[in-house]
Scaffold this motif. Structure first.
Motif, PDB file in Angstrom:
ATOM      1  N   GLY A 288       0.832  -1.184   0.000  1.00  0.00           N
ATOM      2  CA  GLY A 288       0.000   0.000   0.000  1.00  0.00           C
ATOM      3  C   GLY A 288       0.875   1.244   0.000  1.00  0.00           C
ATOM      4  N   ALA A 289       0.291   2.374   0.387  1.00  0.00           N
ATOM      5  CA  ALA A 289       1.057   3.609   0.500  1.00  0.00           C
ATOM      6  C   ALA A 289       2.127   3.419   1.571  1.00  0.00           C
ATOM      7  CB  ALA A 289       0.123   4.756   0.876  1.00  0.00           C
ATOM      8  N   GLU A 290       3.162   4.272   1.523  1.00  0.00           N
ATOM      9  CA  GLU A 290       4.295   4.097   2.441  1.00  0.00           C
ATOM     10  C   GLU A 290       3.860   4.125   3.908  1.00  0.00           C
ATOM     11  OE1 GLU A 290       7.670   6.658   1.696  1.00  0.00           O
ATOM     12  OE2 GLU A 290       8.405   6.346   3.734  1.00  0.00           O
ATOM     13  N   ASP A 291       2.890   4.979   4.234  1.00  0.00           N
ATOM     14  CA  ASP A 291       2.455   5.055   5.630  1.00  0.00           C
ATOM     15  C   ASP A 291       1.124   4.344   5.870  1.00  0.00           C
ATOM     16  OD1 ASP A 291       0.913   6.871   4.254  1.00  0.00           O
ATOM     17  OD2 ASP A 291       1.053   8.440   5.793  1.00  0.00           O
ATOM     18  N   ASP A 292       0.735   3.474   4.940  1.00  0.00           N
ATOM     19  CA  ASP A 292      -0.468   2.665   5.136  1.00  0.00           C
ATOM     20  C   ASP A 292      -0.105   1.519   6.085  1.00  0.00           C
ATOM     21  OD1 ASP A 292      -2.678   1.043   5.050  1.00  0.00           O
ATOM     22  OD2 ASP A 292      -2.379   0.400   2.969  1.00  0.00           O
ATOM     23  N   GLY A 293      -0.385   1.732   7.363  1.00  0.00           N
ATOM     24  CA  GLY A 293      -0.039   0.708   8.329  1.00  0.00           C
ATOM     25  C   GLY A 293      -0.164   1.224   9.744  1.00  0.00           C
ATOM     26  N   TYR A 294       0.518   0.577  10.649  1.00  0.00           N
ATOM     27  CA  TYR A 294       0.346   0.822  12.084  1.00  0.00           C
ATOM     28  C   TYR A 294       1.707   0.937  12.752  1.00  0.00           C
ATOM     29  CZ  TYR A 294      -4.074  -0.938  10.436  1.00  0.00           C
ATOM     30  OH  TYR A 294      -5.207  -1.106   9.684  1.00  0.00           O
ATOM     31  N   LEU A 295       1.712   1.575  13.891  1.00  0.00           N
ATOM     32  CA  LEU A 295       2.907   1.616  14.728  1.00  0.00           C
ATOM     33  C   LEU A 295       2.617   0.810  15.992  1.00  0.00           C
ATOM     34  CD1 LEU A 295       3.827   5.401  14.431  1.00  0.00           C
ATOM     35  CD2 LEU A 295       4.838   3.478  13.171  1.00  0.00           C
TER      36      LEU A 295
ATOM     37  N   PHE B  23       0.329  -2.896  25.392  1.00  0.00           N
ATOM     38  CA  PHE B  23       0.732  -2.979  23.991  1.00  0.00           C
ATOM     39  C   PHE B  23      -0.229  -2.088  23.208  1.00  0.00           C
ATOM     40  CE2 PHE B  23      -0.179  -4.812  19.801  1.00  0.00           C
ATOM     41  CZ  PHE B  23       1.071  -4.681  19.222  1.00  0.00           C
ATOM     42  N   CYS B  24       0.306  -1.141  22.454  1.00  0.00           N
ATOM     43  CA  CYS B  24      -0.542  -0.187  21.740  1.00  0.00           C
ATOM     44  C   CYS B  24      -0.266  -0.209  20.248  1.00  0.00           C
ATOM     45  CB  CYS B  24      -0.311   1.228  22.272  1.00  0.00           C
ATOM     46  SG  CYS B  24      -0.938   1.454  23.954  1.00  0.00           S
ATOM     47  N   LEU B  25      -1.315  -0.050  19.485  1.00  0.00           N
ATOM     48  CA  LEU B  25      -1.217   0.121  18.034  1.00  0.00           C
ATOM     49  C   LEU B  25      -1.728   1.505  17.683  1.00  0.00           C
ATOM     50  CD1 LEU B  25      -2.624  -3.207  16.523  1.00  0.00           C
ATOM     51  CD2 LEU B  25      -0.277  -2.364  16.309  1.00  0.00           C
ATOM     52  N   PHE B  26      -0.980   2.198  16.812  1.00  0.00           N
ATOM     53  CA  PHE B  26      -1.374   3.516  16.321  1.00  0.00           C
ATOM     54  C   PHE B  26      -1.585   3.425  14.813  1.00  0.00           C
ATOM     55  CE2 PHE B  26      -0.061   6.020  20.060  1.00  0.00           C
ATOM     56  CZ  PHE B  26       0.706   5.072  20.739  1.00  0.00           C
ATOM     57  N   ASP B  27      -2.507   4.221  14.310  1.00  0.00           N
ATOM     58  CA  ASP B  27      -2.662   4.370  12.858  1.00  0.00           C
ATOM     59  C   ASP B  27      -1.509   5.261  12.381  1.00  0.00           C
ATOM     60  OD1 ASP B  27      -3.308   5.163  10.286  1.00  0.00           O
ATOM     61  OD2 ASP B  27      -5.438   5.487  10.715  1.00  0.00           O
ATOM     62  N   ALA B  28      -0.673   4.742  11.514  1.00  0.00           N
ATOM     63  CA  ALA B  28       0.511   5.506  11.090  1.00  0.00           C
ATOM     64  C   ALA B  28       0.151   6.745  10.286  1.00  0.00           C
ATOM     65  CB  ALA B  28       1.457   4.605  10.293  1.00  0.00           C
ATOM     66  N   THR B  29      -1.077   6.837   9.800  1.00  0.00           N
ATOM     67  CA  THR B  29      -1.485   8.051   9.084  1.00  0.00           C
ATOM     68  C   THR B  29      -2.049   9.102  10.035  1.00  0.00           C
ATOM     69  OG1 THR B  29      -3.749   7.304   8.649  1.00  0.00           O
ATOM     70  CG2 THR B  29      -2.061   6.681   7.034  1.00  0.00           C
ATOM     71  N   ASP B  30      -2.202   8.762  11.313  1.00  0.00           N
ATOM     72  CA  ASP B  30      -2.783   9.703  12.281  1.00  0.00           C
ATOM     73  C   ASP B  30      -2.223   9.401  13.674  1.00  0.00           C
ATOM     74  OD1 ASP B  30      -4.279  11.642  13.475  1.00  0.00           O
ATOM     75  OD2 ASP B  30      -6.233  10.701  13.119  1.00  0.00           O
ATOM     76  N   VAL B  31      -0.925   9.642  13.822  1.00  0.00           N
ATOM     77  CA  VAL B  31      -0.235   9.274  15.061  1.00  0.00           C
ATOM     78  C   VAL B  31      -0.761  10.080  16.244  1.00  0.00           C
ATOM     79  CG1 VAL B  31       2.031   9.247  16.205  1.00  0.00           C
ATOM     80  CG2 VAL B  31       1.824   8.526  13.815  1.00  0.00           C
ATOM     81  N   SER B  32      -1.043  11.364  16.020  1.00  0.00           N
ATOM     82  CA  SER B  32      -1.460  12.229  17.133  1.00  0.00           C
ATOM     83  C   SER B  32      -2.816  11.823  17.708  1.00  0.00           C
ATOM     84  CB  SER B  32      -1.496  13.700  16.689  1.00  0.00           C
ATOM     85  OG  SER B  32      -2.282  13.841  15.531  1.00  0.00           O
ATOM     86  N   ALA B  33      -3.591  11.031  16.977  1.00  0.00           N
ATOM     87  CA  ALA B  33      -4.894  10.581  17.493  1.00  0.00           C
ATOM     88  C   ALA B  33      -4.752   9.610  18.657  1.00  0.00           C
ATOM     89  CB  ALA B  33      -5.695   9.926  16.364  1.00  0.00           C
ATOM     90  N   GLY B  34      -3.548   9.094  18.870  1.00  0.00           N
ATOM     91  CA  GLY B  34      -3.347   8.133  19.957  1.00  0.00           C
ATOM     92  C   GLY B  34      -3.659   6.722  19.524  1.00  0.00           C
ATOM     93  N   PRO B  35      -3.568   5.779  20.440  1.00  0.00           N
ATOM     94  CA  PRO B  35      -3.711   4.369  20.056  1.00  0.00           C
ATOM     95  C   PRO B  35      -5.100   4.047  19.502  1.00  0.00           C
ATOM     96  CG  PRO B  35      -2.841   4.579  22.305  1.00  0.00           C
ATOM     97  CD  PRO B  35      -3.261   5.949  21.874  1.00  0.00           C
ATOM     98  N   ILE B  36      -5.138   3.238  18.463  1.00  0.00           N
ATOM     99  CA  ILE B  36      -6.414   2.705  17.966  1.00  0.00           C
ATOM    100  C   ILE B  36      -6.745   1.397  18.680  1.00  0.00           C
ATOM    101  CG2 ILE B  36      -6.247   3.785  15.684  1.00  0.00           C
ATOM    102  CD1 ILE B  36      -5.485   0.863  14.696  1.00  0.00           C
ATOM    103  N   ALA B  37      -5.727   0.793  19.270  1.00  0.00           N
ATOM    104  CA  ALA B  37      -5.939  -0.424  20.058  1.00  0.00           C
ATOM    105  C   ALA B  37      -4.972  -0.419  21.222  1.00  0.00           C
ATOM    106  CB  ALA B  37      -5.724  -1.672  19.204  1.00  0.00           C
ATOM    107  N   LYS B  38      -5.493  -0.848  22.375  1.00  0.00           N
ATOM    108  CA  LYS B  38      -4.658  -0.891  23.573  1.00  0.00           C
ATOM    109  C   LYS B  38      -4.923  -2.227  24.266  1.00  0.00           C
ATOM    110  CE  LYS B  38      -4.304   1.428  28.025  1.00  0.00           C
ATOM    111  NZ  LYS B  38      -4.885   2.467  28.874  1.00  0.00           N
ATOM    112  N   VAL B  39      -3.856  -2.971  24.511  1.00  0.00           N
ATOM    113  CA  VAL B  39      -3.965  -4.239  25.223  1.00  0.00           C
ATOM    114  C   VAL B  39      -3.265  -4.057  26.563  1.00  0.00           C
ATOM    115  CG1 VAL B  39      -3.405  -6.697  25.190  1.00  0.00           C
ATOM    116  CG2 VAL B  39      -3.923  -5.501  23.034  1.00  0.00           C
ATOM    117  N   ALA B  40      -4.057  -3.892  27.612  1.00  0.00           N
ATOM    118  CA  ALA B  40      -3.480  -3.669  28.940  1.00  0.00           C
ATOM    119  C   ALA B  40      -2.819  -4.946  29.433  1.00  0.00           C
ATOM    120  CB  ALA B  40      -4.568  -3.224  29.909  1.00  0.00           C
ATOM    121  N   LEU B  41      -1.603  -4.813  29.930  1.00  0.00           N
ATOM    122  CA  LEU B  41      -0.873  -5.960  30.479  1.00  0.00           C
ATOM    123  C   LEU B  41      -0.869  -5.842  31.996  1.00  0.00           C
ATOM    124  CD1 LEU B  41       2.179  -5.819  28.023  1.00  0.00           C
ATOM    125  CD2 LEU B  41       0.087  -7.179  27.784  1.00  0.00           C
ATOM    126  N   PRO B  42      -0.895  -6.969  32.697  1.00  0.00           N
ATOM    127  CA  PRO B  42      -0.894  -6.895  34.167  1.00  0.00           C
ATOM    128  C   PRO B  42       0.499  -6.649  34.743  1.00  0.00           C
ATOM    129  CG  PRO B  42      -1.010  -9.168  33.451  1.00  0.00           C
ATOM    130  CD  PRO B  42      -1.029  -8.347  32.202  1.00  0.00           C
TER     131      PRO B  42
END
Ligand SMILES: [Fe+2]
Length: 477
Positions: free
Chosen positions: A419-426, A440-459
């Motif tokens: 895909g596009a160069e920044d089509d993906g996740y951080l 563990f957090c995933l960010f949308d690489a096209t919108d980093v400032s929006a914060g995590p799109i997914a967050k997996v809380a670890l104990p």
């Protein structure tokens, strides 16, 4: 590395000198506050497996694979230097929109088993293997600053033993190899404090060693990373040098700033030899990490986190920020230049690795606290994740404030078909100072400032660490 290990090179050990006695009265260089034993720099004490993980937000269901990250985690709870702990790998497995497990496991080395006293000595099996991870030739490998890679089982993060390319890797291997995304070739090197100071190596996509080439330097520099373009590899010789004085009388690592040492890049054809290296002097600096590198006309371009100086007094001094800078080496004129790309402090540069060795537009880094001017401060530092548009100069940033502290952000492609160069996740582990746990957090690489799109809380807490990799199931087979 610990001082006593380097004494193996000097012959002092053979003289029967008790190194602990030699070193015992020379601790004036120890910092009053060891930042790496505070806050989230502290090691964790247990290996855990967690399978009951909840997802806040949503993990894209097409992301199936393993995110793993390496770092130091002293099994005794104490190390002489920030870099000196045992390797510990933290991993999260993603499947169909769920996080099916989190595990942390020590890299099972002779150092971890207390059969050897440290890393950096003459035996390349005696590494802490604590810096990074590589997936190449069908193998997941843990890499250290020195020594052989260790094979890691992607199913449970257990250690399967050393890997030395059927005996063709005769010494150290860098923690920062590069894979050519077009050919799958692995380009790497090892450095040493005795000659040859640099050994350049290439392996094919299946992991067969193709070339082993000694490269001259003027002295034993710390060489943490290197650069690769379509046709060249680039070695760094910088003024952080191995120091016998520090090895015997200092604390921490036996490296320090040497004002008389050169700052230069050596550009060599990828299939070339030492005789083909063209060296380019640059303004005095030190570099741990390179963001990316490529060719543009007659120029070889290297983008890197540039320090004006580092470890001037000793190797505990991390309090000078690096700035993203572009080095240009003209192969026709022999001249080099450097310009700052962005003014704010940064480290751990990353890109979409499909663009390694090629011209690119987007880079990512950790935002580093400008106020990191003391050990007390660094343990409480604020951080963030930045995205750089190198064509427009725009920067997008996730700066969550003092309570949350992300680690290195690894780019995961959103599409395997390009895909596009920044089509993906951080992907990043983010530490929460209030709860003393990580996510563990995933960010949308096209919108980093929006914060995590997914967050997996670890104990548990994932301590401050170094480098990771994403291994998709399609690669694991
Ligand atoms: Fe590194």
């Amino acid at each position: 590395m610990k001082r006593r290990d380097f004494l193996g090179y000097t012959g002092l050990g053979a003289l029967g000198v008790a190194t602990s006695t030699v070193l015992g009265g020379c601790s004036e260089e120890q910092p009053a506050v060891k930042f790496w034993q505070q806050g989230n720099f502290r090691p964790v004490s247990e290996e855990v497996t967690v399978t009951d993980l909840k997802v806040e937000g949503s993990i894209p269901p097409e992301l199936n694979g393993l995110y793993v990250r390496n770092g130091t985690n002293s099994s005794s709870g104490i190390s002489e230097h920030f870099f000196g702990g045992d390797g510990m790998i933290h991993g999260v497995r993603l499947e169909g929109g769920q996080a099916s497990w989190y595990r942390n496991r020590y890299v099972d080395t002779p150092v971890y088993r207390k059969e050897s006293s440290g890393f950096g000595g003459p035996n390349p099996e005696h590494s802490t293997s604590a810096v990074s991870l590589l997936y190449h030739g069908g193998e997941l490998m843990s890499l250290g600053e020195f020594g052989y890679p260790y094979l890691i089982d992607p199913d449970d993060l257990s250690t399967r033993g050393v890997f030395n390319y059927e005996g063709k890797l005769t010494g150290n291997m860098t923690a920062h190899p590069r894979i050519d995304p077009a050919t799958g070739e692995l380009l790497f090197f090892g450095y040493n404090v005795v000659q040859p100071y640099i050994t350049y190596m290439r392996a094919d996509a299946a992991g067969n060693m193709l070339q082993v080439e000694p490269v001259d330097m003027t002295g034993p520099s710390m060489v943490h990373d290197f650069a690769v373009t379509e046709n060249y590899v680039v070695f760094m010789e910088m003024p952080v040098r191995f120091s016998w004085f520090m090895a015997i009388s200092g604390s921490g690592l036996p490296f320090k700033w040497d004002e008389d040492a050169p700052s230069r890049f050596g550009v060599m054809p990828r299939t070339g030899t030492n005789a083909d290296v063209k060296w380019f002097d640059v303004p005095r600096c030190f570099i741990f990490h390179i963001m990316n590198s490529f060719e543009q006309g007659d120029e070889v371009i290297v983008d890197a986190a540039r320090y004006d100086h580092l470890w001037v007094k000793n190797s505990h001094d991390f309090f000078h920020p690096a700035r993203l800078s572009r080095f240009s080496m003209n192969m026709k004129t022999g001249k080099a230049s450097v310009q700052r790309v962005h003014d704010q402090a940064m480290e751990f540069p990353q890109v979409n690795r499909a663009y390694w060795t090629r011209d690119y537009r987007y880079g990512y880094s950790l935002a580093v606290d400008e106020k990191n001017d003391s050990p007390e401060r660094i343990a409480q530092a604020e951080g963030g994740i930045r995205k750089y548009d190198l064509k427009t100069g725009e920067v997008d940033a996730y700066l969550p404030g003092p309570a949350l502290n992300p680690g290195e952000a690894i780019f995961i492609p959103g599409s395997e078909s390009g895909g596009a160069e920044d089509d993906g996740y951080l992907a990043s582990f983010v530490y929460d100072k209030n709860s003393e746990t990580s996510a563990f957090c995933l960010f949308d690489a096209t919108d980093v400032s929006a914060g995590p799109i997914a967050k997996v809380a670890l104990p548990v807490r994932v301590p401050v660490g170094f480098h990771g990799v994403w291994v998709p199931d399609s690669a694991l087979g």
